[in-house]
Design a protein around this motif. Sequence first.
Motif, PDB file in Angstrom:
ATOM      1  N   UNK A  45      -8.351  -8.492   8.019  1.00  0.00           N
ATOM      2  CA  UNK A  45      -7.334  -8.461   9.078  1.00  0.00           C
ATOM      3  C   UNK A  45      -5.960  -8.081   8.540  1.00  0.00           C
ATOM      4  N   UNK A  46      -5.923  -7.679   7.292  1.00  0.00           N
ATOM      5  CA  UNK A  46      -4.645  -7.346   6.642  1.00  0.00           C
ATOM      6  C   UNK A  46      -3.858  -6.302   7.433  1.00  0.00           C
ATOM      7  N   UNK A  47      -4.570  -5.317   7.995  1.00  0.00           N
ATOM      8  CA  UNK A  47      -3.883  -4.221   8.679  1.00  0.00           C
ATOM      9  C   UNK A  47      -3.079  -4.726   9.872  1.00  0.00           C
ATOM     10  N   UNK A  48      -3.612  -5.719  10.582  1.00  0.00           N
ATOM     11  CA  UNK A  48      -2.887  -6.266  11.733  1.00  0.00           C
ATOM     12  C   UNK A  48      -1.587  -6.916  11.277  1.00  0.00           C
ATOM     13  N   UNK A  49      -1.671  -7.722  10.242  1.00  0.00           N
ATOM     14  CA  UNK A  49      -0.480  -8.411   9.744  1.00  0.00           C
ATOM     15  C   UNK A  49       0.539  -7.409   9.228  1.00  0.00           C
ATOM     16  N   UNK A  50       0.083  -6.444   8.411  1.00  0.00           N
ATOM     17  CA  UNK A  50       1.019  -5.485   7.831  1.00  0.00           C
ATOM     18  C   UNK A  50       1.730  -4.674   8.920  1.00  0.00           C
TER      19      UNK A  50
ATOM     20  N   UNK B 241       8.335  -5.512  13.326  1.00  0.00           N
ATOM     21  CA  UNK B 241       9.465  -6.395  13.660  1.00  0.00           C
ATOM     22  C   UNK B 241      10.555  -6.378  12.586  1.00  0.00           C
ATOM     23  N   UNK B 242      10.418  -5.473  11.614  1.00  0.00           N
ATOM     24  CA  UNK B 242      11.481  -5.296  10.644  1.00  0.00           C
ATOM     25  C   UNK B 242      11.382  -6.138   9.397  1.00  0.00           C
ATOM     26  N   UNK B 243      10.189  -6.679   9.110  1.00  0.00           N
ATOM     27  CA  UNK B 243      10.023  -7.517   7.915  1.00  0.00           C
ATOM     28  C   UNK B 243       9.340  -6.743   6.796  1.00  0.00           C
ATOM     29  N   UNK B 244       9.833  -5.553   6.542  1.00  0.00           N
ATOM     30  CA  UNK B 244       9.305  -4.745   5.460  1.00  0.00           C
ATOM     31  C   UNK B 244       8.896  -3.377   5.952  1.00  0.00           C
ATOM     32  N   UNK B 245       8.632  -2.480   4.999  1.00  0.00           N
ATOM     33  CA  UNK B 245       8.139  -1.142   5.319  1.00  0.00           C
ATOM     34  C   UNK B 245       7.203  -0.710   4.212  1.00  0.00           C
ATOM     35  N   UNK B 246       6.147   0.020   4.609  1.00  0.00           N
ATOM     36  CA  UNK B 246       5.119   0.468   3.665  1.00  0.00           C
ATOM     37  C   UNK B 246       4.656  -0.697   2.785  1.00  0.00           C
ATOM     38  N   UNK B 247       4.342  -1.803   3.419  1.00  0.00           N
ATOM     39  CA  UNK B 247       4.020  -3.022   2.683  1.00  0.00           C
ATOM     40  C   UNK B 247       2.705  -2.882   1.915  1.00  0.00           C
ATOM     41  N   UNK B 248       2.734  -3.225   0.646  1.00  0.00           N
ATOM     42  CA  UNK B 248       1.533  -3.358  -0.172  1.00  0.00           C
ATOM     43  C   UNK B 248       1.104  -4.824  -0.139  1.00  0.00           C
ATOM     44  N   UNK B 249      -0.016  -5.123  -0.783  1.00  0.00           N
ATOM     45  CA  UNK B 249      -0.426  -6.530  -0.856  1.00  0.00           C
ATOM     46  C   UNK B 249       0.591  -7.355  -1.632  1.00  0.00           C
ATOM     47  N   UNK B 250       1.142  -6.759  -2.684  1.00  0.00           N
ATOM     48  CA  UNK B 250       2.193  -7.464  -3.417  1.00  0.00           C
ATOM     49  C   UNK B 250       3.412  -7.686  -2.526  1.00  0.00           C
ATOM     50  N   UNK B 251       3.705  -6.706  -1.681  1.00  0.00           N
ATOM     51  CA  UNK B 251       4.818  -6.854  -0.755  1.00  0.00           C
ATOM     52  C   UNK B 251       4.571  -7.939   0.269  1.00  0.00           C
ATOM     53  N   UNK B 252       3.330  -8.040   0.756  1.00  0.00           N
ATOM     54  CA  UNK B 252       2.980  -9.110   1.687  1.00  0.00           C
ATOM     55  C   UNK B 252       3.158 -10.471   1.025  1.00  0.00           C
ATOM     56  N   UNK B 253       2.694 -10.591  -0.222  1.00  0.00           N
ATOM     57  CA  UNK B 253       2.839 -11.861  -0.925  1.00  0.00           C
ATOM     58  C   UNK B 253       4.304 -12.214  -1.145  1.00  0.00           C
ATOM     59  N   UNK B 254       5.118 -11.225  -1.424  1.00  0.00           N
ATOM     60  CA  UNK B 254       6.539 -11.493  -1.613  1.00  0.00           C
ATOM     61  C   UNK B 254       7.174 -12.050  -0.346  1.00  0.00           C
ATOM     62  N   UNK B 255       6.649 -11.625   0.812  1.00  0.00           N
ATOM     63  CA  UNK B 255       7.123 -12.160   2.093  1.00  0.00           C
ATOM     64  C   UNK B 255       6.582 -13.555   2.375  1.00  0.00           C
ATOM     65  N   UNK B 256       5.529 -13.950   1.624  1.00  0.00           N
ATOM     66  CA  UNK B 256       4.902 -15.246   1.858  1.00  0.00           C
ATOM     67  C   UNK B 256       3.597 -15.160   2.611  1.00  0.00           C
TER      68      UNK B 256
END
Length: 218
Positions: free
Chosen positions: A102-107, A113-128
């Motif tokens: 379900x990663x694609x839905x979250x990313x 909503x402006x909480x990142x762009x071109x998010x990688x998995x590392x980027x998702x983790x950095x967001x929490x």
Amino acid sequence: MDEMRRFCRALGAWAAGGAGAGAAAEAARQPADGGVRMIVLVEGSSDQVALEALAARHGRDLGAQGVAVVPLGGATNIGRFLDVCGPPGLGLPLAGLCDIGEERHFRRHLERVGLGSALTRAGLEALGFHLCVADLEDELIRALGAEDVQQVIDAQGETRPFHTFQGQPAQRGRPVEHQLRRFMGTRSGRKALYARALVEQLELERVPRPLERLLAHV
């Protein structure tokens, strides 16, 4: 019902929309103005139970610390909840847990909503936002080991139902880890029951990484 549970219910009603959404939004804004400092978005109630059980093992009461753990009722609802919890709505700090499928839905919706762009998995983790390989049950079963999980099932008085399940044609010949994971989803409330029981059985140094990192983040 305590204040945090009321807040979570109001969020759910607000995210669902409809005639009561305005009143629900007002009800959610009241604790968000002071008592809630972070919202953790998880796919289902079993994820909520597991996180809160792990926190308790560390002597933490997330609700008392202003952390609202909110089940989405399915990953596809992430967009609605980000609209009410994130920058378009309450604007509170966010974290979360989801299955890798379900990663694609979250990313997509985090970026929307402006909480990142071109998010990688590392980027998702950095967001929490942390990812489970299949789902949290799979993570817990692998961390504890099939033999110990079966001991937990026995302690719950469900050895006979599990053996009956193993004997079903669709389950014969499948790895026991697969059987355990499927068994936990065969009855309403069973996933949450075992989420708590497995977390309570785990040695703390063997906690699955996504769950451990999420708790550390909040």
